[in-house]
Design a protein around this motif. Structure first.
Motif, mmCIF file in Angstrom:
data_model
loop_
_atom_site.group_PDB
_atom_site.id
_atom_site.type_symbol
_atom_site.label_atom_id
_atom_site.label_comp_id
_atom_site.label_asym_id
_atom_site.label_seq_id
_atom_site.Cartn_x
_atom_site.Cartn_y
_atom_site.Cartn_z
ATOM 1 N N PHE A 1 0.807 -1.219 0.000
ATOM 2 C CA PHE A 1 0.000 0.000 0.000
ATOM 3 C C PHE A 1 0.841 1.271 0.000
ATOM 4 C CE2 PHE A 1 -2.990 -3.191 1.544
ATOM 5 C CZ PHE A 1 -4.049 -2.946 0.685
ATOM 6 N N GLU A 2 1.993 1.248 0.650
ATOM 7 C CA GLU A 2 2.828 2.449 0.706
ATOM 8 C C GLU A 2 3.264 2.895 -0.687
ATOM 9 O OE1 GLU A 2 3.182 -0.151 2.820
ATOM 10 O OE2 GLU A 2 2.580 0.844 4.684
ATOM 11 N N ALA A 3 3.301 1.973 -1.658
ATOM 12 C CA ALA A 3 3.696 2.317 -3.031
ATOM 13 C C ALA A 3 2.543 2.892 -3.855
ATOM 14 C CB ALA A 3 4.272 1.084 -3.729
ATOM 15 N N TYR A 4 1.319 2.794 -3.395
ATOM 16 C CA TYR A 4 0.170 3.235 -4.195
ATOM 17 C C TYR A 4 0.295 4.663 -4.722
ATOM 18 C CZ TYR A 4 -2.848 -0.868 -3.518
ATOM 19 O OH TYR A 4 -3.397 -2.114 -3.544
ATOM 20 N N PRO A 5 0.734 5.636 -3.927
ATOM 21 C CA PRO A 5 0.817 7.000 -4.482
ATOM 22 C C PRO A 5 1.734 7.106 -5.703
ATOM 23 C CG PRO A 5 0.883 7.085 -2.093
ATOM 24 C CD PRO A 5 1.008 5.624 -2.490
ATOM 25 N N ARG A 6 2.636 6.153 -5.900
ATOM 26 C CA ARG A 6 3.527 6.179 -7.063
ATOM 27 C C ARG A 6 2.861 5.649 -8.332
ATOM 28 N NH1 ARG A 6 7.221 4.186 -3.143
ATOM 29 N NH2 ARG A 6 7.307 2.144 -4.135
ATOM 30 N N TRP A 7 1.819 4.812 -8.187
ATOM 31 C CA TRP A 7 1.238 4.227 -9.394
ATOM 32 C C TRP A 7 -0.284 4.280 -9.471
ATOM 33 C CZ3 TRP A 7 -2.132 0.147 -9.058
ATOM 34 C CH2 TRP A 7 -2.085 -0.633 -7.905
ATOM 35 N N ALA A 8 -0.971 4.500 -8.368
ATOM 36 C CA ALA A 8 -2.439 4.513 -8.367
ATOM 37 C C ALA A 8 -2.939 5.953 -8.509
ATOM 38 C CB ALA A 8 -2.980 3.874 -7.095
ATOM 39 N N THR A 9 -3.583 6.240 -9.606
ATOM 40 C CA THR A 9 -4.050 7.585 -9.928
ATOM 41 C C THR A 9 -4.886 8.178 -8.796
ATOM 42 O OG1 THR A 9 -4.112 6.963 -12.255
ATOM 43 C CG2 THR A 9 -5.335 8.937 -11.632
ATOM 44 N N GLY A 10 -4.507 9.377 -8.374
ATOM 45 C CA GLY A 10 -5.285 10.113 -7.386
ATOM 46 C C GLY A 10 -4.978 9.807 -5.942
ATOM 47 N N GLY B 1 -2.370 1.011 -14.229
ATOM 48 C CA GLY B 1 -1.313 1.423 -13.312
ATOM 49 C C GLY B 1 -0.644 0.234 -12.654
ATOM 50 N N LEU B 2 -1.438 -0.743 -12.231
ATOM 51 C CA LEU B 2 -0.893 -1.960 -11.621
ATOM 52 C C LEU B 2 -0.003 -2.700 -12.622
ATOM 53 C CD1 LEU B 2 -0.784 -3.956 -9.230
ATOM 54 C CD2 LEU B 2 -2.854 -5.023 -10.171
ATOM 55 N N LYS B 3 -0.466 -2.829 -13.849
ATOM 56 C CA LYS B 3 0.321 -3.521 -14.882
ATOM 57 C C LYS B 3 1.666 -2.832 -15.091
ATOM 58 C CE LYS B 3 0.147 -4.826 -19.808
ATOM 59 N NZ LYS B 3 0.427 -6.266 -19.703
ATOM 60 N N ARG B 4 1.651 -1.517 -15.264
ATOM 61 C CA ARG B 4 2.911 -0.768 -15.458
ATOM 62 C C ARG B 4 3.841 -0.939 -14.267
ATOM 63 N NH1 ARG B 4 -0.537 3.119 -17.589
ATOM 64 N NH2 ARG B 4 -0.603 4.193 -15.604
ATOM 65 N N HIS B 5 3.285 -0.836 -13.066
ATOM 66 C CA HIS B 5 4.081 -0.935 -11.829
ATOM 67 C C HIS B 5 4.724 -2.311 -11.689
ATOM 68 C CE1 HIS B 5 5.249 -0.269 -7.690
ATOM 69 N NE2 HIS B 5 4.543 -1.320 -7.320
ATOM 70 N N VAL B 6 3.942 -3.374 -11.864
ATOM 71 C CA VAL B 6 4.453 -4.736 -11.684
ATOM 72 C C VAL B 6 5.462 -5.082 -12.773
ATOM 73 C CG1 VAL B 6 3.834 -7.189 -11.696
ATOM 74 C CG2 VAL B 6 2.419 -5.558 -10.433
ATOM 75 N N GLU B 7 5.135 -4.778 -14.015
ATOM 76 C CA GLU B 7 6.033 -5.152 -15.107
ATOM 77 C C GLU B 7 7.327 -4.353 -15.067
ATOM 78 O OE1 GLU B 7 3.687 -5.084 -18.712
ATOM 79 O OE2 GLU B 7 2.666 -6.951 -18.163
ATOM 80 N N ALA B 8 7.283 -3.091 -14.640
ATOM 81 C CA ALA B 8 8.506 -2.285 -14.517
ATOM 82 C C ALA B 8 9.394 -2.823 -13.413
ATOM 83 C CB ALA B 8 8.155 -0.815 -14.251
ATOM 84 N N ALA B 9 8.797 -3.339 -12.330
ATOM 85 C CA ALA B 9 9.559 -3.881 -11.211
ATOM 86 C C ALA B 9 10.272 -5.172 -11.619
ATOM 87 C CB ALA B 9 8.649 -4.137 -10.012
ATOM 88 N N GLY B 10 9.753 -5.850 -12.626
ATOM 89 C CA GLY B 10 10.343 -7.110 -13.065
ATOM 90 C C GLY B 10 11.483 -6.935 -14.037
ATOM 91 N N ASP B 11 11.640 -5.727 -14.555
ATOM 92 C CA ASP B 11 12.718 -5.476 -15.536
ATOM 93 C C ASP B 11 14.074 -5.387 -14.881
ATOM 94 O OD1 ASP B 11 10.819 -5.448 -17.499
ATOM 95 O OD2 ASP B 11 10.646 -3.270 -17.575
#
Length: 147
Positions: free
Chosen positions: A24-33, A137-147
Motif C-alpha cells: 500500500f505504501e507504493a500506491y501513491p507512485r502508481w495509483a491515480t489520485g 497502473g498496476l500492470k505498469r508498476h508490476v512489469e517495470a519492477a520485473g525489468d
C-alpha cells in the motif's frame, strides 16, 4: 447492485502481482489520485487489515478507510470501514488467475456509493474509469519492477 469490472493480463506470476497489490505504501507512485495511503492495522498473516486513503481524483476529494480480506495469491476483497464525506460505501476485489507463459489475468471489481446524487449511468462510467486506470497502473508498476 452490480459491480463494475474489468480485467488485464500482467506479464508476471500471481505472487508478484499480489505483492504489489499488498504494498500500500507504493500506491501513491502508481495509483491515480492516491495522495496518502497508510496501513492502520495488520492481521496475523502479516497483511493489511485496514488501510487509510486520501484521494484526490477530480471531482472526488476525500479520505476513507477500507477493511481487507486476503485469500492467498488468488484474491483480495475490501469494503469501507470508515466512510468519507463523499464516499459513503465502497466494496471491491482483485481476483488473480494464472495464464499461459507465466502471466496473470487480474480482474478488478468495484462498487462505489457517493453522497452526491449521480445518475446510474454516470456512476458506472466513473467506476469504469477508476477500474481501467487502476488495472493499467498496476500492470505498469508490476512489469517495470520485473525489468
Amino acid at each position: 447492485m452490480a459491480r463494475t469490472s474489468g480485467d488485464i493480463v500482467i506479464d508476471a506470476p500471481a505472487d508478484r502481482v499480489m505483492a504489489a497489490i499488498a504494498d500500500f505504501e507504493a500506491y501513491p507512485r502508481w495509483a491515480t489520485g492516491m495522495r496518502t495511503v497508510e496501513v492502520r492495522s495488520v492481521g496475523a498473516n502479516g497483511l493489511a487489515e485496514t488501510v487509510y486513503f486520501e484521494l484526490d481524483a477530480s471531482p472526488i476529494r476525500d479520505h476513507y478507510t477500507l477493511a481487507y480480506t486476503w485469500n492467498g495469491d488468488r484474491s483480495v476483497s475490501w469494503q469501507i470501514a470508515e466512510p468519507g464525506e463523499m464516499l459513503t460505501s465502497m466494496d471491491g476485489a482483485y481476483t488473480l488467475e494464472p495464464v499461459g507463459g507465466g502471466g496473470t489475468k487480474v480482474t478488478y471489481q468495484l462498487r462505489v456509493e457517493v453522497s452526491i446524487p449521480l445518475l446510474g449511468m454516470l456512476k458506472r462510467k466513473a467506476e469504469k474509469v477508476v477500474v481501467d486506470a487502476a488495472l493499467k497502473g498496476l500492470k505498469r508498476h508490476v512489469e517495470a519492477a520485473g525489468d
